[in-house]
Scaffold this motif. Structure first.
Motif, short mmCIF file in Angstrom:
data_model
loop_
_atom_site.label_atom_id
_atom_site.label_comp_id
_atom_site.label_asym_id
_atom_site.label_seq_id
_atom_site.Cartn_x
_atom_site.Cartn_y
_atom_site.Cartn_z
N MET A 68 17.36 12.82 15.66
CA MET A 68 17.87 12.20 16.86
C MET A 68 19.40 12.18 16.80
N GLU A 69 20.01 12.57 17.89
CA GLU A 69 21.46 12.62 17.96
C GLU A 69 22.02 11.23 18.24
N THR A 70 23.04 10.87 17.53
CA THR A 70 23.67 9.57 17.75
C THR A 70 24.91 9.73 18.60
N TYR A 71 25.10 8.79 19.51
CA TYR A 71 26.26 8.85 20.38
C TYR A 71 27.39 7.95 19.88
N LEU A 72 27.17 7.31 18.75
CA LEU A 72 28.20 6.46 18.19
C LEU A 72 29.06 7.20 17.18
N ASP A 73 28.72 8.43 16.90
CA ASP A 73 29.50 9.25 15.97
C ASP A 73 30.81 9.65 16.64
N THR A 74 31.93 9.18 16.10
CA THR A 74 33.24 9.45 16.72
C THR A 74 33.65 10.91 16.62
N GLU A 75 33.02 11.66 15.74
CA GLU A 75 33.33 13.08 15.66
C GLU A 75 32.58 13.86 16.73
N ALA A 76 31.39 13.40 17.12
CA ALA A 76 30.60 14.09 18.13
C ALA A 76 31.09 13.77 19.55
N VAL A 77 31.49 12.52 19.78
CA VAL A 77 31.92 12.09 21.10
C VAL A 77 33.21 11.27 20.96
N THR A 78 34.21 11.64 21.75
CA THR A 78 35.48 10.92 21.67
C THR A 78 35.40 9.62 22.46
N ASN A 79 36.34 8.73 22.19
CA ASN A 79 36.39 7.46 22.92
C ASN A 79 36.58 7.68 24.42
N SER A 80 37.40 8.64 24.79
CA SER A 80 37.63 8.90 26.21
C SER A 80 36.38 9.43 26.89
N GLN A 81 35.56 10.22 26.18
CA GLN A 81 34.30 10.71 26.74
C GLN A 81 33.32 9.55 26.96
N VAL A 82 33.26 8.63 25.99
CA VAL A 82 32.39 7.47 26.13
C VAL A 82 32.83 6.63 27.31
N LEU A 83 34.14 6.42 27.45
CA LEU A 83 34.67 5.62 28.55
C LEU A 83 34.38 6.27 29.90
N SER A 84 34.59 7.58 30.00
CA SER A 84 34.33 8.26 31.28
C SER A 84 32.85 8.24 31.62
N GLU A 85 31.98 8.37 30.63
CA GLU A 85 30.53 8.29 30.87
C GLU A 85 30.14 6.90 31.34
N TYR A 86 30.73 5.89 30.73
CA TYR A 86 30.45 4.51 31.13
C TYR A 86 30.91 4.25 32.57
N LYS A 87 32.10 4.73 32.91
CA LYS A 87 32.61 4.53 34.26
C LYS A 87 31.80 5.30 35.29
N ALA A 88 31.21 6.41 34.92
CA ALA A 88 30.39 7.19 35.84
C ALA A 88 29.13 6.44 36.23
N GLN A 89 28.67 5.52 35.40
CA GLN A 89 27.48 4.74 35.73
C GLN A 89 27.73 3.81 36.90
N GLN A 90 28.97 3.41 37.09
CA GLN A 90 29.28 2.45 38.15
C GLN A 90 28.89 2.98 39.52
N SER A 91 29.07 4.27 39.76
CA SER A 91 28.71 4.82 41.07
C SER A 91 27.20 4.75 41.29
N ASN A 92 26.43 4.94 40.23
CA ASN A 92 24.97 4.83 40.36
C ASN A 92 24.56 3.39 40.60
N GLU A 93 25.14 2.48 39.84
CA GLU A 93 24.79 1.07 39.99
C GLU A 93 25.20 0.55 41.36
N ARG A 94 26.31 1.01 41.88
CA ARG A 94 26.77 0.60 43.20
C ARG A 94 25.76 1.01 44.27
#
Length: 107
Positions: free
Chosen positions: A1-27
């Protein structure tokens, strides 16, 4: 299973942009709180029916967003605008506003 908390696999800016993209769905689901939607009158007990309602709501939200995007694209392509709620011209109306404009039509 792939982990999304690995800082080498996903950067902080990618995590932030993915999180912000959820707002349009929730809205999109804020209509559930609207008193005109009558969500308090829907009663289901079986998990399968709750899943079915969730699937239908997701599909409805998809169609709603596709219609809104198509409307905005057409307004942009034809350089047209419509009046919004405060009577200002806009080329980015919501489908809810367009539906409310059509509500006054009597055939």
């Amino acid at each position: 299973m792939e982990t999304y908390l690995d800082t080498e696999a996903v950067t902080n800016s990618q995590v932030l942009s993915e999180y912000k993209a959820q707002q349009s769905n929730e809205r999109g689901f804020r209509f559930i709180k609207d008193p005109l939607f009558f969500t308090s009158s829907v009663f289901v007990k079986k998990p399968e029916r709750v899943e079915a309602i969730g699937m239908i709501m997701g599909l409805c939200l998809l169609v709603y967003n596709l219609a809104q995007r198509k409307l905005r694209e057409q307004l942009e392509a034809t350089n047209n605008r419509v009046k919004n709620q405060v009577k200002k011209l806009t080329n980015k109306p919501t489908m809810r506003w367009i539906f409310q404009m059509f509500q006054a039509l009597i055939v």
